[in-house]
Scaffold this motif. Structure first.
Motif, PDB file in Angstrom:
ATOM      1  N   ILE A   1     -10.149  12.419  11.716  1.00  0.00           N
ATOM      2  CA  ILE A   1      -9.618  13.231  12.820  1.00  0.00           C
ATOM      3  C   ILE A   1     -10.321  12.874  14.128  1.00  0.00           C
ATOM      4  CG2 ILE A   1      -9.378  15.581  13.724  1.00  0.00           C
ATOM      5  CD1 ILE A   1      -9.044  16.548  10.876  1.00  0.00           C
ATOM      6  N   GLY A   2     -11.641  12.737  14.067  1.00  0.00           N
ATOM      7  CA  GLY A   2     -12.409  12.414  15.268  1.00  0.00           C
ATOM      8  C   GLY A   2     -12.033  11.067  15.858  1.00  0.00           C
ATOM      9  N   MET A   3     -11.695  10.100  14.995  1.00  0.00           N
ATOM     10  CA  MET A   3     -11.346   8.761  15.473  1.00  0.00           C
ATOM     11  C   MET A   3      -9.989   8.721  16.158  1.00  0.00           C
ATOM     12  SD  MET A   3     -13.917   6.850  14.767  1.00  0.00           S
ATOM     13  CE  MET A   3     -15.275   6.571  13.652  1.00  0.00           C
ATOM     14  N   GLN A   4      -9.134   9.682  15.866  1.00  0.00           N
ATOM     15  CA  GLN A   4      -7.782   9.666  16.432  1.00  0.00           C
ATOM     16  C   GLN A   4      -7.778   9.860  17.947  1.00  0.00           C
ATOM     17  OE1 GLN A   4      -5.528  12.634  14.327  1.00  0.00           O
ATOM     18  NE2 GLN A   4      -5.443  11.451  12.430  1.00  0.00           N
ATOM     19  N   ALA A   5      -8.822  10.480  18.479  1.00  0.00           N
ATOM     20  CA  ALA A   5      -8.855  10.778  19.910  1.00  0.00           C
ATOM     21  C   ALA A   5      -9.308   9.582  20.747  1.00  0.00           C
ATOM     22  CB  ALA A   5      -9.778  11.962  20.170  1.00  0.00           C
ATOM     23  N   TYR A   6      -9.667   8.464  20.100  1.00  0.00           N
ATOM     24  CA  TYR A   6     -10.198   7.330  20.859  1.00  0.00           C
ATOM     25  C   TYR A   6      -9.097   6.641  21.660  1.00  0.00           C
ATOM     26  CZ  TYR A   6     -12.835   3.206  22.117  1.00  0.00           C
ATOM     27  OH  TYR A   6     -13.459   2.218  22.829  1.00  0.00           O
ATOM     28  N   ARG A   7      -9.444   6.247  22.875  1.00  0.00           N
ATOM     29  CA  ARG A   7      -8.491   5.559  23.756  1.00  0.00           C
ATOM     30  C   ARG A   7      -9.267   4.617  24.676  1.00  0.00           C
ATOM     31  NH1 ARG A   7      -6.261   5.786  28.878  1.00  0.00           N
ATOM     32  NH2 ARG A   7      -3.999   5.443  29.017  1.00  0.00           N
ATOM     33  N   GLU A   8      -8.937   3.343  24.603  1.00  0.00           N
ATOM     34  CA  GLU A   8      -9.579   2.330  25.446  1.00  0.00           C
ATOM     35  C   GLU A   8      -8.490   1.509  26.132  1.00  0.00           C
ATOM     36  OE1 GLU A   8     -12.819   0.114  23.628  1.00  0.00           O
ATOM     37  OE2 GLU A   8     -12.028  -1.726  24.561  1.00  0.00           O
ATOM     38  N   ALA A   9      -8.334   1.698  27.427  1.00  0.00           N
ATOM     39  CA  ALA A   9      -7.215   1.091  28.155  1.00  0.00           C
ATOM     40  C   ALA A   9      -7.695  -0.075  29.024  1.00  0.00           C
ATOM     41  CB  ALA A   9      -6.536   2.143  29.027  1.00  0.00           C
ATOM     42  N   TRP A  10      -6.902  -1.135  29.010  1.00  0.00           N
ATOM     43  CA  TRP A  10      -7.123  -2.309  29.858  1.00  0.00           C
ATOM     44  C   TRP A  10      -5.806  -2.632  30.549  1.00  0.00           C
ATOM     45  CZ3 TRP A  10     -12.074  -4.586  29.837  1.00  0.00           C
ATOM     46  CH2 TRP A  10     -12.945  -4.140  28.841  1.00  0.00           C
ATOM     47  N   PHE A  11      -5.899  -3.353  31.652  1.00  0.00           N
ATOM     48  CA  PHE A  11      -4.682  -3.662  32.414  1.00  0.00           C
ATOM     49  C   PHE A  11      -4.678  -5.139  32.800  1.00  0.00           C
ATOM     50  CE2 PHE A  11      -1.460  -3.341  35.710  1.00  0.00           C
ATOM     51  CZ  PHE A  11      -0.636  -2.349  35.205  1.00  0.00           C
ATOM     52  N   ILE A  12      -3.555  -5.789  32.489  1.00  0.00           N
ATOM     53  CA  ILE A  12      -3.398  -7.229  32.754  1.00  0.00           C
ATOM     54  C   ILE A  12      -2.486  -7.420  33.963  1.00  0.00           C
ATOM     55  CG2 ILE A  12      -2.612  -9.435  31.814  1.00  0.00           C
ATOM     56  CD1 ILE A  12      -3.127  -8.312  29.028  1.00  0.00           C
ATOM     57  N   ILE A  13      -2.938  -8.214  34.921  1.00  0.00           N
ATOM     58  CA  ILE A  13      -2.162  -8.510  36.123  1.00  0.00           C
ATOM     59  C   ILE A  13      -1.953 -10.023  36.195  1.00  0.00           C
ATOM     60  CG2 ILE A  13      -1.966  -8.147  38.615  1.00  0.00           C
ATOM     61  CD1 ILE A  13      -4.348  -6.165  38.317  1.00  0.00           C
ATOM     62  N   VAL A  14      -0.711 -10.445  36.379  1.00  0.00           N
ATOM     63  CA  VAL A  14      -0.377 -11.872  36.421  1.00  0.00           C
ATOM     64  C   VAL A  14       0.209 -12.210  37.791  1.00  0.00           C
ATOM     65  CG1 VAL A  14       0.943 -13.737  35.363  1.00  0.00           C
ATOM     66  CG2 VAL A  14       0.071 -11.870  33.942  1.00  0.00           C
ATOM     67  N   ARG A  15      -0.300 -13.295  38.371  1.00  0.00           N
ATOM     68  CA  ARG A  15       0.260 -13.842  39.617  1.00  0.00           C
ATOM     69  C   ARG A  15       0.604 -15.313  39.386  1.00  0.00           C
ATOM     70  NH1 ARG A  15      -4.608 -12.638  43.474  1.00  0.00           N
ATOM     71  NH2 ARG A  15      -5.683 -12.922  41.474  1.00  0.00           N
ATOM     72  N   ALA A  16       1.537 -15.863  40.181  1.00  0.00           N
ATOM     73  CA  ALA A  16       2.024 -17.235  39.969  1.00  0.00           C
ATOM     74  C   ALA A  16       1.914 -18.051  41.249  1.00  0.00           C
ATOM     75  CB  ALA A  16       3.466 -17.212  39.477  1.00  0.00           C
ATOM     76  N   TYR A  17       1.550 -19.356  41.074  1.00  0.00           N
ATOM     77  CA  TYR A  17       1.435 -20.293  42.185  1.00  0.00           C
ATOM     78  C   TYR A  17       2.121 -21.601  41.790  1.00  0.00           C
ATOM     79  CZ  TYR A  17      -2.479 -17.151  43.273  1.00  0.00           C
ATOM     80  OH  TYR A  17      -3.266 -16.052  43.514  1.00  0.00           O
ATOM     81  N   LYS A  18       2.723 -22.270  42.759  1.00  0.00           N
ATOM     82  CA  LYS A  18       3.280 -23.601  42.508  1.00  0.00           C
ATOM     83  C   LYS A  18       2.278 -24.654  42.971  1.00  0.00           C
ATOM     84  CE  LYS A  18       7.394 -26.460  42.934  1.00  0.00           C
ATOM     85  NZ  LYS A  18       8.751 -26.618  43.476  1.00  0.00           N
ATOM     86  N   LEU A  19       2.059 -25.690  42.120  1.00  0.00           N
ATOM     87  CA  LEU A  19       1.111 -26.760  42.444  1.00  0.00           C
ATOM     88  C   LEU A  19       1.833 -27.947  43.046  1.00  0.00           C
ATOM     89  CD1 LEU A  19      -1.087 -26.645  39.197  1.00  0.00           C
ATOM     90  CD2 LEU A  19      -1.385 -25.376  41.330  1.00  0.00           C
ATOM     91  N   ASN A  20       1.066 -28.819  43.638  1.00  0.00           N
ATOM     92  CA  ASN A  20       1.639 -30.019  44.243  1.00  0.00           C
ATOM     93  C   ASN A  20       2.295 -30.891  43.183  1.00  0.00           C
ATOM     94  OD1 ASN A  20       0.919 -29.484  46.909  1.00  0.00           O
ATOM     95  ND2 ASN A  20      -1.151 -30.291  46.592  1.00  0.00           N
ATOM     96  N   ASP A  21       3.281 -31.678  43.613  1.00  0.00           N
ATOM     97  CA  ASP A  21       4.040 -32.520  42.688  1.00  0.00           C
ATOM     98  C   ASP A  21       3.185 -33.599  42.025  1.00  0.00           C
ATOM     99  OD1 ASP A  21       6.293 -31.074  43.260  1.00  0.00           O
ATOM    100  OD2 ASP A  21       6.977 -32.436  44.846  1.00  0.00           O
ATOM    101  N   ASP A  22       2.070 -33.973  42.676  1.00  0.00           N
ATOM    102  CA  ASP A  22       1.245 -35.033  42.097  1.00  0.00           C
ATOM    103  C   ASP A  22       0.361 -34.526  40.958  1.00  0.00           C
ATOM    104  OD1 ASP A  22      -0.586 -33.500  43.417  1.00  0.00           O
ATOM    105  OD2 ASP A  22      -1.243 -35.062  44.813  1.00  0.00           O
ATOM    106  N   GLY A  23       0.496 -33.246  40.655  1.00  0.00           N
ATOM    107  CA  GLY A  23      -0.262 -32.706  39.542  1.00  0.00           C
ATOM    108  C   GLY A  23      -1.631 -32.209  39.911  1.00  0.00           C
TER     109      GLY A  23
END
Length: 620
Positions: free
Chosen positions: A416-438
């Protein structure tokens, strides 16, 4: 004979005097009884609340107020001030103050009645002593020594104890002002004014940089409901200093704590955290990376009780505290392995019975199939890409041991005691385009419009065209601020790609013993072929720990368009509607929050799959 007549007359006179005195005493007693009965009725009235305790809230108006108070430059403190002074929270504070004022009035009336009773009793004490007979007292003592009388007395005392316990369990005791301790009424009771004095000594009251915008000017003047909510906010952020204060530590065991304030702080804390979660979703819809990070910082500040997440002093304290409680391995962090971005792959299936080890050949076959799938190239016409990572929690074992010890100490069953556990994390993703030469050099914003998943890269345009509920709530000035931040920027040297969130994704661990798991996030592929870099940021919503960041590069090829496609903006609007309805329907959100954000275990506890709900994937 004459002397006998005189003595008889004197005796008759004394008897008459005693009769008159006895009659007067009975009349006084009767009057006192009537007065007592009347005061008893008043006492009952003093115990019952005389005002309506319900408060009417307007979640939509509250959301509109908070949204239009947000700016890209909003700080965590300013965000907490905004929430504390929102219309609904002010309405709750006003009602709480009204209820407290009623309690004070009834408590003072009760104390006045008790004082009058004591005065009347003292005034009649002399007369009662004259009329009391020692023989009567002797008879009374005999009655008290009787076993039946003692049993009746003990039963009466036991009944009183049971009634008191029942009143306390059902909450009736808290409404009985004769039993509630109130600051300013009862001696040495701590409440809101005590918190205010100590916050002033700490140098955090009045709240730093807090102002109130009026029609004509800006002021720091606060009305009583605003002051109450801001005291609760600052009290939470400085809870370490308040909770360890000697005066509070000595008053608490004596029950000299004003529940009209301290009980309200717990309710206020829950409302603020709920609102912060809702605002986080709205920030993801606005796709402002800066605002999302600000809200996550505010959540950590409010949960832990600190004024600044960037303070080296606070970080050092948190590190020391966690090590002292959980040991060296107890500092919360994530270890990221097997990161992958590309074509979605199927989860490896395993054969396992209750007492049979997994078939090694089958496991190797599944891994080979997964590697082949991961070798496929992403194309511009793919429905989605998959961001996958293996996450390990090195603090899981230390946390589990401490939780078990806590359950044993409190006599709570571990399951019962373990049911109350909560650990939250948040993932944020951003995108960039690179030069054509790699090369790793990112291209300018003008060379890539940020279009992904076939949707308009300017989500504000999509929302305006479809009259989205969020846009309907936002003022034109607020929309303009966020559009300017995303697409024009400032003098900080950042680009649109730096400031724009592609995906915001929460995941919550509800099993404290879970050591590792796999997180899979779906996101749309870019519309133009080329090399792209995806930046992944992971921030905690619970702990004061380092931000985890890594980058993945994916080569996107030109794909072949499939027939029968529709307008992808409809998918964007559908998702936005879901987010808006989730935000506005606060009651529904509270019921479904756990189901929406808890990780679903799909394998063993030591190696399971996390799944969570996307909050800002607007282009899918």
């Amino acid at each position: 004979m004459a002397s006998l007549a005189i003595l008889g007359g004197i005796g008759l006179l004394i008897g008459l005097i005693l009769f008159v005195l006895k009659f007067a005493a009975n009349k006084s007693s009767s009057a006192g009884s009537t007065s007592s009965s009347s005061s008893g009725d008043n006492s009952k009235n003093n115990k019952k609340p005389s005002i309506n305790r319900k408060v009417t809230l307007n979640p939509e108006a509250d959301a509109k107020h908070i949204l239009n108070s947000l700016k890209p430059s909003t700080t965590p403190l300013e965000l907490l001030y905004t929430i504390a002074t929102s219309p609904d929270n002010i309405a709750v504070a006003s009602k709480s103050l009204e209820i407290r004022a009623d309690m004070v009035t009834r408590k003072l009336a009760h104390l006045a009645q008790e004082a009058q009773k004591a005065a009347d009793k003292e005034a009649n004490a002399t007369l009662d002593e004259l009329l009391n007979d020692d023989d009567d007292n002797a008879w009374a003592d005999d009655d008290e020594d009787d076993e039946a009388a003692q049993a009746a007395k003990a039963a009466k005392e036991e009944k009183k104890k049971q009634e008191a316990a029942l009143a306390k369990a059902t909450g009736k005791d808290a409404q009985d002002v004769t039993k509630v301790m109130l600051e300013g009424v009862d001696e040495d009771v701590l409440g809101m004014q005590w918190v205010k004095r100590n916050l002033t000594q700490l140098g955090v009251w009045p709240p730093p940089n807090f102002t109130v915008d009026t029609d004509s000017s800006t002021t720091t003047t606060m009305d009583e409901p605003t002051q109450r909510n801001l005291l609760m906010t600052m009290g939470r952020l400085n809870s370490r200093a308040l909770n360890t204060h000697p005066e509070l530590l000595s008053a608490s065991p004596l029950g000299k704590i004003d529940p009209s304030y301290f009980q309200s702080t717990m309710e206020f804390r829950q409302r603020v955290l709920q609102t912060l979660d809702n605002v986080l979703r709205m920030a993801c819809t606005l796709r402002s990376f800066k605002l999302v990070c600000t809200i996550l910082d505010a959540i950590v500040m409010f949960k832990i009780g600190i004024m600044d997440v960037t303070s080296p002093k606070e970080r050092e304290w948190f590190q020391t505290f966690m090590e002292s409680k959980y040991g060296k391995e107890g500092t919360p962090r994530l270890i990221l392995d097997e990161t992958y971005l590309g074509v979605p792959t199927a989860d490896p299936t395993t054969k396992e019975d209750d007492d049979v080890v997994v078939d090694k050949k089958e496991e190797e076959k599944n891994k080979l199939a997964q590697m082949i799938a991961q070798s496929r190239q992403v194309t511009t016409t793919d429905e989605k890409m998959s961001l996958e990572m293996q996450i390990t929690r090195p603090h899981a074992e230390a946390f589990t041991k401490e939780k078990l010890i806590m359950c044993q100490r409190q006599g709570i069953p571990p399951q019962i005691g373990m049911q109350a556990y909560r650990e939250a994390w948040f993932i944020i993703v951003r995108a960039y385009k690179l030069n054509d030469d790699g090369s790793s050099t990112r291209v300018n914003d003008v060379d890539w419009d940020g279009k992904m998943g076939g949707a308009n890269p300017n989500h504000f345009t999509v929302m305006k065209e479809n009259k989205h509920p969020i846009v309907e709530m936002l003022n034109e000035d607020t929309i303009a601020l966020f559009e300017k931040e995303l697409f024009e920027g400032g003098n900080d040297g950042t680009t649109t790609c730096d400031r724009k969130v592609v995906v915001g994704w929460p995941f919550v661990i509800s099993n404290v013993a879970q050591k590792s798991g796999k997180v899979k996030i779906q996101l749309p592929p870019p519309d133009s072929p080329g090399k792209y870099e995806f930046s992944v940021t992971i921030k905690s919503q619970e702990f004061l720990c380092d931000v985890e960041e890594f980058k993945l590069v994916v080569d996107v090829a030109q794909g072949v368009k499939k027939g029968g496609g529709g307008d992808d903006d409809d998918g964007v609007c559908f998702f936005l509607d879901s987010v808006a309805n989730l935000f506005l329907s606060s009651n529904s959100f509270r019921r479904n929050a756990a189901a929406s954000f808890c990780c679903n275990v799909r394998a063993s506890s030591s190696d399971c799959i996390f799944s969570a709900r996307c909050l800002a994937n607007l282009d899918m």
